[in-house]
Design a protein around this motif. Structure first.
Motif, PDB file in Angstrom:
ATOM      1  N   CYS A   1       0.596  -1.171   0.013  1.00  0.00           N
ATOM      2  CA  CYS A   1       0.039  -0.054   0.122  1.00  0.00           C
ATOM      3  C   CYS A   1       0.780   1.218   0.007  1.00  0.00           C
ATOM      4  O   CYS A   1       0.509   2.167  -0.764  1.00  0.00           O
ATOM      5  CB  CYS A   1      -1.055   0.192   1.296  1.00  0.00           C
ATOM      6  SG  CYS A   1      -0.227  -0.352   3.067  1.00  0.00           S
ATOM      7  N   MET A   2       1.889   1.336   0.779  1.00  0.00           N
ATOM      8  CA  MET A   2       2.790   2.100   0.718  1.00  0.00           C
ATOM      9  C   MET A   2       3.569   2.564  -0.386  1.00  0.00           C
ATOM     10  O   MET A   2       3.863   3.637  -0.919  1.00  0.00           O
ATOM     11  CB  MET A   2       4.035   2.089   2.014  1.00  0.00           C
ATOM     12  CG  MET A   2       3.473   2.271   3.110  1.00  0.00           C
ATOM     13  SD  MET A   2       4.898   1.848   4.497  1.00  0.00           S
ATOM     14  CE  MET A   2       5.623   3.341   4.280  1.00  0.00           C
TER      15      MET A   2
ATOM     16  N   PHE B   1       0.914   6.959   3.401  1.00  0.00           N
ATOM     17  CA  PHE B   1       1.301   6.168   4.173  1.00  0.00           C
ATOM     18  C   PHE B   1       2.776   6.193   5.090  1.00  0.00           C
ATOM     19  O   PHE B   1       3.442   6.832   4.309  1.00  0.00           O
ATOM     20  CB  PHE B   1       1.553   4.681   3.683  1.00  0.00           C
ATOM     21  CG  PHE B   1       0.040   4.242   3.336  1.00  0.00           C
ATOM     22  CD1 PHE B   1      -0.813   3.546   4.114  1.00  0.00           C
ATOM     23  CD2 PHE B   1      -0.457   4.439   2.182  1.00  0.00           C
ATOM     24  CE1 PHE B   1      -2.107   3.055   3.932  1.00  0.00           C
ATOM     25  CE2 PHE B   1      -1.602   3.770   1.625  1.00  0.00           C
ATOM     26  CZ  PHE B   1      -2.467   3.120   2.568  1.00  0.00           C
ATOM     27  N   TYR B   2       2.735   5.991   6.441  1.00  0.00           N
ATOM     28  CA  TYR B   2       4.019   6.075   7.049  1.00  0.00           C
ATOM     29  C   TYR B   2       4.120   4.814   8.145  1.00  0.00           C
ATOM     30  O   TYR B   2       3.046   4.476   8.557  1.00  0.00           O
ATOM     31  CB  TYR B   2       4.103   7.356   7.677  1.00  0.00           C
ATOM     32  CG  TYR B   2       3.322   7.996   8.786  1.00  0.00           C
ATOM     33  CD1 TYR B   2       3.573   7.630  10.113  1.00  0.00           C
ATOM     34  CD2 TYR B   2       1.774   8.099   8.714  1.00  0.00           C
ATOM     35  CE1 TYR B   2       2.893   7.760  11.143  1.00  0.00           C
ATOM     36  CE2 TYR B   2       1.119   8.476   9.444  1.00  0.00           C
ATOM     37  CZ  TYR B   2       1.431   8.278  10.843  1.00  0.00           C
ATOM     38  OH  TYR B   2       0.654   8.688  11.933  1.00  0.00           O
ATOM     39  N   LYS B   3       5.409   4.746   8.459  1.00  0.00           N
ATOM     40  CA  LYS B   3       5.695   3.535   9.279  1.00  0.00           C
ATOM     41  C   LYS B   3       6.264   3.961  10.690  1.00  0.00           C
ATOM     42  O   LYS B   3       7.089   4.738  10.545  1.00  0.00           O
ATOM     43  CB  LYS B   3       6.461   2.649   8.580  1.00  0.00           C
ATOM     44  CG  LYS B   3       6.591   1.213   9.370  1.00  0.00           C
ATOM     45  CD  LYS B   3       7.382   0.040   8.832  1.00  0.00           C
ATOM     46  CE  LYS B   3       6.953  -0.319   7.640  1.00  0.00           C
ATOM     47  NZ  LYS B   3       7.347  -1.396   6.927  1.00  0.00           N
ATOM     48  N   THR B   4       5.718   3.531  11.764  1.00  0.00           N
ATOM     49  CA  THR B   4       6.230   4.027  12.939  1.00  0.00           C
ATOM     50  C   THR B   4       7.432   3.176  13.246  1.00  0.00           C
ATOM     51  O   THR B   4       7.866   2.294  12.563  1.00  0.00           O
ATOM     52  CB  THR B   4       5.198   3.652  14.012  1.00  0.00           C
ATOM     53  OG1 THR B   4       5.011   2.306  14.303  1.00  0.00           O
ATOM     54  CG2 THR B   4       3.877   4.393  13.803  1.00  0.00           C
ATOM     55  N   ASP B   5       8.011   3.497  14.346  1.00  0.00           N
ATOM     56  CA  ASP B   5       9.563   2.712  14.784  1.00  0.00           C
ATOM     57  C   ASP B   5       9.191   1.384  15.203  1.00  0.00           C
ATOM     58  O   ASP B   5      10.087   0.585  15.142  1.00  0.00           O
ATOM     59  CB  ASP B   5      10.047   3.599  15.967  1.00  0.00           C
ATOM     60  CG  ASP B   5      10.593   4.996  15.860  1.00  0.00           C
ATOM     61  OD1 ASP B   5      10.891   5.259  14.330  1.00  0.00           O
ATOM     62  OD2 ASP B   5      10.755   5.978  16.640  1.00  0.00           O
ATOM     63  N   GLU B   6       7.853   1.325  15.625  1.00  0.00           N
ATOM     64  CA  GLU B   6       7.599  -0.124  16.112  1.00  0.00           C
ATOM     65  C   GLU B   6       6.848  -0.948  14.838  1.00  0.00           C
ATOM     66  O   GLU B   6       6.404  -2.099  15.097  1.00  0.00           O
ATOM     67  CB  GLU B   6       6.566  -0.237  17.216  1.00  0.00           C
ATOM     68  CG  GLU B   6       7.145   0.450  18.585  1.00  0.00           C
ATOM     69  CD  GLU B   6       6.264   0.540  19.591  1.00  0.00           C
ATOM     70  OE1 GLU B   6       4.721   0.773  19.092  1.00  0.00           O
ATOM     71  OE2 GLU B   6       6.434   0.202  20.635  1.00  0.00           O
ATOM     72  N   GLY B   7       7.056  -0.522  13.493  1.00  0.00           N
ATOM     73  CA  GLY B   7       6.798  -1.017  12.505  1.00  0.00           C
ATOM     74  C   GLY B   7       5.049  -1.307  12.230  1.00  0.00           C
ATOM     75  O   GLY B   7       4.572  -1.808  11.224  1.00  0.00           O
TER      76      GLY B   7
END
Length: 207
Positions: free
Chosen positions: A63-64, A72-78
């Protein structure tokens, strides 16, 4: 750093839809949107299995890759999250996702798309943690409260696991070992439904 993942144990899921209800109630998900759903394979037949499906927060999320506005973005915890203020409702993410996680509200007779909605792993969005603006757009941010997603916590049979991917894998690995299937759980017979070859008879000794 923990990498958050979901895992559904099909041997334990009883298709009660408790996870679906918990998600909709806690996050006040709009009508017509299902961030989580239960899928049943071979319904009513031998070998029937059910599995709870939502966004799997992929390490390499398709999707990203296809979003033309990079919402879309991803956090440090995935955890894979999205910014509704950037979303243009093009639907590319819906077609790219193998799990059908992105959802779109149907507005009008011709199904014009609104802002995309999906499972956030109960991690909210880009707004301030646990703010009213974050809740209205993305639902509750349980991770900021030090809690795991409610869908997993409310699972009556503990079929749905959520949390650090390494811990979740260890729990499932222990379950498989206790069930006695051992290393063959993902063998040829499990994958293709074919019987295992019979063991060769021991050779008889000579007179």
């Amino acid at each position: 750093m923990a990498r958050m993942k979901f895992l559904c144990d099909a041997e334990r899921c009883i298709e009660c839809n408790g996870c679906v209800t918990a998600c909709k109630n806690d996050n006040e998900v709009p009508w017509g949107i299902n961030r989580r759903r239960v899928v049943t394979i071979n319904d009513g037949e031998p070998g029937e299995k059910s599995i709870s499906v939502a966004c799997m927060h992929c390490s390499d999320a398709p999707c990203m890759a296809v979003c033309p506005v990079n919402c879309f973005y991803k956090t440090d915890e995935g955890v894979v999250l999205h910014d509704k203020d950037l979303c243009i409702g093009c639907g590319y993410c819906f077609y790219a996702c193998p799990f059908g996680a992105p959802q779109f509200p149907q507005q009008g007779a011709f199904g014009q798309r609104g802002k995309m909605d999906k499972c956030t792993f109960c991690n909210g969005g880009p707004e301030e943690d646990n703010s009213q603006a974050e809740f209205e757009k993305y639902g509750r941010n349980r991770l900021a409260e030090g809690k795991l997603p409610l869908c997993a916590e409310m699972c009556s049979t503990k079929a749905l696991l959520a949390g650090d991917g390494d811990v979740v894998s260890d729990i499932f690995r222990n379950r498989v070992t206790v069930r006695g299937k051992g290393a063959e759980v993902w063998g040829w017979s499990s994958a293709y439904g074919k019987p295992e070859a019979p063991a060769a008879a021991p050779a008889k000794g000579g007179a």
